[in-house]
Every structure is written in structure tokens, then in C-alpha cells.
Design an enzyme around this catalytic site. Structure first.
Site, PDB file in Angstrom:
ATOM      1  N   PHE A 154       0.804  -1.224   0.000  1.00  0.00           N
ATOM      2  CA  PHE A 154       0.000   0.000   0.000  1.00  0.00           C
ATOM      3  C   PHE A 154       0.836   1.272   0.000  1.00  0.00           C
ATOM      4  CE2 PHE A 154      -0.039  -1.851   4.309  1.00  0.00           C
ATOM      5  CZ  PHE A 154       0.664  -0.879   5.014  1.00  0.00           C
ATOM      6  N   GLY A 176       1.334   3.666  -3.336  1.00  0.00           N
ATOM      7  CA  GLY A 176       0.433   4.715  -3.784  1.00  0.00           C
ATOM      8  C   GLY A 176      -0.140   5.567  -2.664  1.00  0.00           C
ATOM      9  N   HIS A 177       0.247   5.303  -1.421  1.00  0.00           N
ATOM     10  CA  HIS A 177      -0.338   6.021  -0.271  1.00  0.00           C
ATOM     11  C   HIS A 177       0.754   6.481   0.664  1.00  0.00           C
ATOM     12  CE1 HIS A 177      -3.000   6.742   3.223  1.00  0.00           C
ATOM     13  NE2 HIS A 177      -3.952   6.841   2.313  1.00  0.00           N
ATOM     14  N   PHE A 178       1.393   7.448   0.474  1.00  0.00           N
ATOM     15  CA  PHE A 178       1.424   8.394  -0.634  1.00  0.00           C
ATOM     16  C   PHE A 178       2.841   8.413  -1.178  1.00  0.00           C
ATOM     17  CE2 PHE A 178      -1.864   9.942   2.271  1.00  0.00           C
ATOM     18  CZ  PHE A 178      -2.930  10.091   1.418  1.00  0.00           C
ATOM     19  N   ILE A 212       2.287   6.666   4.245  1.00  0.00           N
ATOM     20  CA  ILE A 212       1.458   6.614   5.447  1.00  0.00           C
ATOM     21  C   ILE A 212       0.535   5.404   5.305  1.00  0.00           C
ATOM     22  CG2 ILE A 212      -0.379   7.775   6.760  1.00  0.00           C
ATOM     23  CD1 ILE A 212       0.799  10.448   5.823  1.00  0.00           C
TER      24      ILE A 212
END
Length: 166
Positions: free
Chosen positions: A68, A71-73, A78
Site C-alpha cells: 500500500f 500509492g499512499h502516498f 502513510i
């Protein structure tokens, strides 16, 4: 909290550090036997405290390699809040599905009440998760008070509801 049961106190940084090195009550292999989740969606690495029918404390080691974070972020990784809640729910699922009357059933998310996010979870953090059983009705609906901490600091807390299905 909407229940008459008070939440347990936050663990101190010292108590959290002791639990981080405690021998597991349930290892990853044992968790895989209890929960249906698999990589990349298994979010409990081990359970370090377990009181049957009452509560559990588990750990999730958050590494930069988590899918994750791509793309986050970008440039500011985070952990998504919904995945912190999912980690708490998985620990709650362990507490519920280990009850003798519901063994072999699947715990599905049924509701979320009063969840608040207090600080971000970053690569390198170790999430200390706790799930405390508040109620179980008709062997079908369970309610838990769950909490996530990092280094003695509150990250997330709230009540999670589960539906137990065959």
C-alpha cells in the site's frame, strides 16, 4: 463508547516495548490457521497476549515494503487508516472465532462506531493492537473495543461490530 464497559487504559511505552519482545501466544502460522486472510491482506503478525473469550493483543510490523505504500502516498508513505482498522478487526476476529460456541465460523465486519485516528503510521512503526470483547449476542453478533498504538502513543481506537456466519 456506547457500551457500559470501560476501555482498558493505554499501555505505556515501556509496557508496549515489553510486549514487542514477548514470545508469541499465536505465531503467524497459527494465525493463518485461525483467519482466512492471506498476504498481502493478513495484517496481524503475531498475538502476544490472549485471554480466551475476553481480549487479545497483537503486533503488526509495518515495513516500507508494504504494497500500500506504493500509492499512499508517493514520497510520504502513510499506512491507510482503513487498513489500521482492518488490522484491529482481524485481531478481534481471532478473539471471536476462538470462542467455543463459534468455532469454525467466519467473523465479518458489520459496523464501526466512534473510530478516531490520532497519528499517522509510518514505515518502521510497530502497531500494537488490542481487541476487547464487549458483547456477543445470539452467537451471531459481536462487539469489540479495539485500539492501535505505536510506542505507547494512541493511533486509532473505536468499537467494531462483527457478524458471525457459517
Amino acid at each position: 463508547m456506547s457500551s457500559d464497559v470501560s476501555p482498558p487504559p493505554l499501555l505505556s511505552a515501556e509496557a508496549a516495548a515489553q510486549l514487542a519482545t514477548a514470545p508469541p501466544v499465536f505465531t503467524t502460522d497459527q494465525i493463518l490457521e485461525i483467519l482466512p486472510h492471506r498476504y498481502p491482506f493478513l495484517l496481524v503478525d503475531r498475538v502476544v497476549e490472549y485471554q480466551p473469550g475476553q481480549r487479545a493483543v497483537g503486533l503488526k510490523n509495518v515495513t516500507f515494503n508494504e504494497p500500500f505504500f506504493q500509492g499512499h502516498f508517493p514520497n510520504r508513505p502513510i499506512m491507510p487508516g482503513v487498513l489500521i482498522v482492518e488490522a484491529m478487526a482481524q485481531l478481534g476476529g481471532i478473539v471471536l472465532t476462538k470462542l467455543p460456541d463459534v468455532a469454525g465460523r467466519l467473523a465479518l465486519f458489520a459496523g464501526i462506531d466512534g473510530v478516531r485516528f490520532r497519528r499517522p503510521v509510518l514505515p518502521g512503526d510497530q502497531l500494537l493492537l488490542s481487541a476487547n470483547l464487549l458483547t456477543i449476542r445470539q452467537k451471531r453478533i459481536g462487539k469489540m473495543f479495539c485500539r492501535a498504538q505505536v510506542g505507547g502513543q494512541l493511533v486509532t481506537e473505536g468499537e467494531l461490530m462483527f457478524s458471525l456466519v457459517d
